[in-house]
Design a protein around this motif. Structure first.
Motif, PDB file in Angstrom:
ATOM      1  N   UNK A   1       0.753   8.360   4.654  1.00 31.99           N
ATOM      2  CA  UNK A   1       0.741   7.903   3.631  1.00 31.99           C
ATOM      3  C   UNK A   1      -0.753   7.317   2.812  1.00 31.99           C
ATOM      4  N   UNK A   2      -1.416   6.998   3.914  1.00 34.43           N
ATOM      5  CA  UNK A   2      -2.854   6.386   3.558  1.00 34.43           C
ATOM      6  C   UNK A   2      -3.785   6.768   4.669  1.00 34.43           C
ATOM      7  N   UNK A   3      -4.950   6.749   4.379  1.00 31.88           N
ATOM      8  CA  UNK A   3      -6.030   6.814   5.502  1.00 31.88           C
ATOM      9  C   UNK A   3      -7.276   5.934   4.917  1.00 31.88           C
TER      10      UNK A   3
ATOM     11  N   UNK B   1       0.826  -1.292  -0.077  1.00 29.45           N
ATOM     12  CA  UNK B   1      -0.092   0.070   0.010  1.00 29.45           C
ATOM     13  C   UNK B   1       0.862   1.323  -0.068  1.00 29.45           C
ATOM     14  N   UNK B   2       1.969   1.403   0.738  1.00 32.78           N
ATOM     15  CA  UNK B   2       2.993   2.175   0.778  1.00 32.78           C
ATOM     16  C   UNK B   2       3.372   2.621  -0.752  1.00 32.78           C
ATOM     17  N   UNK B   3       3.943   1.561  -1.281  1.00 30.57           N
ATOM     18  CA  UNK B   3       4.448   1.769  -2.658  1.00 30.57           C
ATOM     19  C   UNK B   3       3.360   2.295  -3.616  1.00 30.57           C
ATOM     20  N   UNK B   4       2.183   1.854  -3.558  1.00 36.49           N
ATOM     21  CA  UNK B   4       0.973   2.377  -4.303  1.00 36.49           C
ATOM     22  C   UNK B   4       0.872   3.841  -4.207  1.00 36.49           C
TER      23      UNK B   4
ATOM     24  N   UNK C   1       1.395   5.176   7.990  1.00 39.00           N
ATOM     25  CA  UNK C   1       2.914   6.172   7.873  1.00 39.00           C
ATOM     26  C   UNK C   1       3.734   5.635   7.029  1.00 39.00           C
ATOM     27  N   UNK C   2       5.037   6.077   7.314  1.00 40.91           N
ATOM     28  CA  UNK C   2       6.070   5.532   6.398  1.00 40.91           C
ATOM     29  C   UNK C   2       6.786   4.589   6.905  1.00 40.91           C
ATOM     30  N   UNK C   3       6.195   3.959   8.192  1.00 46.98           N
ATOM     31  CA  UNK C   3       6.731   2.724   8.653  1.00 46.98           C
ATOM     32  C   UNK C   3       7.941   2.854   9.837  1.00 46.98           C
TER      33      UNK C   3
ATOM     34  N   UNK D   1       4.909   8.389  14.988  1.00 50.98           N
ATOM     35  CA  UNK D   1       3.564   8.761  15.532  1.00 50.98           C
ATOM     36  C   UNK D   1       3.037   7.983  16.674  1.00 50.98           C
ATOM     37  N   UNK D   2       2.743   6.750  16.319  1.00 43.89           N
ATOM     38  CA  UNK D   2       2.372   5.695  17.237  1.00 43.89           C
ATOM     39  C   UNK D   2       3.169   5.671  18.668  1.00 43.89           C
TER      40      UNK D   2
END
Length: 188
Positions: free
Chosen positions: A123-125, A9-12, A133-135, A139-140
């Motif tokens: 990155x996605x919601x 999903x991050x890549x997409x 996030x970016x991995x 933030x978590x």
């Protein structure tokens, strides 16, 4: 399994974001912050934590400066595997950090910062206010290390909303996600 789904999903989403023109980026940014300015929690907040955008993220620089005129503004700073929170005291007190060249506030971190509202990149919601996030889980980790009652709001482009974000137990759900077209609210 979830790790792989997040990676794909991050890549997409990165591909979608990279395809945005500067004009599209700025139009969507303007619409996002126009919506945010009308959110009750933002208007009532005295202290807000924002982020200083880089790359093709929603462009926050103008909004940070505008918010600074009427609110106490805090910005996160990467410190190893964690985020520190520092006060924003104007663009003249920002300097590039060594790894990515992102401008960050100078001065001492606020160890007991208690913002009323935190604006979070991602990155996605999804419509349930889950965030990818970016991995690095910065933030978590920040949210779990503090007993925060802050309203958590993600901001992103329309292209960053997906059907479902894969989540782990440590992933923190946001209270709201704001895109140019819509505000999504976490269901209680």
């Amino acid at each position: 399994m979830i790790h792989q789904a997040k990676k794909l999903l991050r890549e997409k989403i990165k591909t979608f974001i990279e395809s945005l023109s500067k004009e599209e980026q700025m139009q969507q940014t303007k619409a996002v912050f126009s919506r945010l300015e009308n959110v009750k929690q933002y208007n009532e907040a005295k202290t807000v934590m924002l982020f200083w955008s880089f790359g093709k993220e929603i462009f926050t620089h103008d909004f940070v400066n505008m918010a600074y005129q009427t609110k106490e503004v805090l910005l996160p700073v990467i410190d190893g595997e964690n985020l520190l929170i520092k006060p924003y005291t104007g663009i003249e007190n920002m300097a590039p950090e060594p790894h990515f060249g992102i401008l960050e506030p100078q001065g001492k971190a606020i160890l007991d910062a208690r913002p009323d509202l935190i604006i979070v990149p991602g990155l996605a919601f999804d419509a349930a206010c889950n965030r990818l996030g970016r991995g690095k889980a910065y933030y978590d980790k920040l949210f779990s290390s503090r007993n925060t009652r802050a309203t958590l709001i993600g901001v992103g482009y329309n292209e960053q909303i997906v059907g479902a974000v894969p989540v782990d137990d440590h992933d923190k759900q946001l209270d709201m996600v704001i895109t140019p077209e819509k505000i999504y609210y976490r269901k209680m």
